[in-house]
Design a protein around this motif. Sequence first.
Motif, short mmCIF file in Angstrom:
data_model
loop_
_atom_site.label_atom_id
_atom_site.label_comp_id
_atom_site.label_asym_id
_atom_site.label_seq_id
_atom_site.Cartn_x
_atom_site.Cartn_y
_atom_site.Cartn_z
N ILE A 188 6.11 6.40 1.56
CA ILE A 188 5.97 5.32 2.53
C ILE A 188 5.09 4.22 1.93
O ILE A 188 4.04 4.49 1.35
N PHE A 189 5.54 2.98 2.12
CA PHE A 189 4.78 1.81 1.70
C PHE A 189 4.57 0.90 2.89
O PHE A 189 5.43 0.78 3.76
N ASN B 95 0.85 -1.19 0.00
CA ASN B 95 0.00 0.00 0.00
C ASN B 95 0.88 1.23 0.00
O ASN B 95 1.84 1.30 0.78
N MET B 96 0.57 2.18 -0.88
CA MET B 96 1.22 3.48 -0.80
C MET B 96 0.50 4.21 0.32
O MET B 96 -0.71 4.43 0.25
N TYR B 97 1.22 4.54 1.37
CA TYR B 97 0.64 5.06 2.61
C TYR B 97 0.71 6.59 2.62
O TYR B 97 1.76 7.17 2.39
N PHE C 223 1.72 -5.52 13.15
CA PHE C 223 1.40 -6.95 13.18
C PHE C 223 2.24 -7.70 12.15
O PHE C 223 3.39 -7.96 12.38
N ILE C 224 1.66 -8.05 10.98
CA ILE C 224 2.40 -8.81 9.98
C ILE C 224 2.96 -7.93 8.86
O ILE C 224 3.66 -8.40 7.99
N THR C 225 2.63 -6.65 8.88
CA THR C 225 3.15 -5.75 7.85
C THR C 225 4.09 -4.73 8.49
O THR C 225 4.07 -4.52 9.70
N GLN C 226 4.89 -4.12 7.65
CA GLN C 226 5.81 -3.09 8.12
C GLN C 226 5.83 -1.95 7.11
O GLN C 226 5.61 -2.15 5.92
N ARG C 227 6.11 -0.78 7.62
CA ARG C 227 6.28 0.37 6.74
C ARG C 227 7.73 0.46 6.30
O ARG C 227 8.64 0.23 7.10
N ILE C 228 7.92 0.77 5.03
CA ILE C 228 9.25 1.10 4.55
C ILE C 228 9.21 2.52 4.01
O ILE C 228 8.24 2.92 3.37
#
Length: 159
Positions: free
Chosen positions: A138-139, A70-72, A122-127
């Motif tokens: 940010i993704f 996701n593009m955050y 949780f199971i995702t992270q931001r890069i």
Amino acid sequence: MVKALNCPNCAATFDPEENVCEYCGSYIITSKSKQITYDSNDFKLANKKIFFNEIEMNTNEFPIRTGLGNMYYSLTKSDGGRLLLTNQRLIFCAHAINLNPNLYWEVSLEDVDRVELGLNLFITQRIHVIDDGENETIFVVYGGKNWISELEHVLHKMG
């Protein structure tokens, strides 16, 4: 049942589970997997075109990693799609079901200053991808540490 697609190179019908057009030999990245890391050596010997969402890879450009992302923008706004890391670019293409289905974003890795691991959800992270002009994108991805590792590896090789 898998829906047949048309090759972006020759327009022939191909089975997306095969990833290779039987008529022209082009490799088409169509995976629905959460994330995939490619062996770029598989592509270096091939004399064929490589496509990601109808985007043709440049000469000597090879996929390294692709996955859902996701593009955050904020807690209430993001665009879902697929992220692709090549040895030359980082590319994001939104899914058709988004409010902004034609969203396309890319950055040349030559213009990337640094990448950072952000918040773990949780199971995702931001890069965080920061370019030479200090613009930050940010993704939210699965396996953020793996994305950061691959990005840093490619950036280090570029010198």
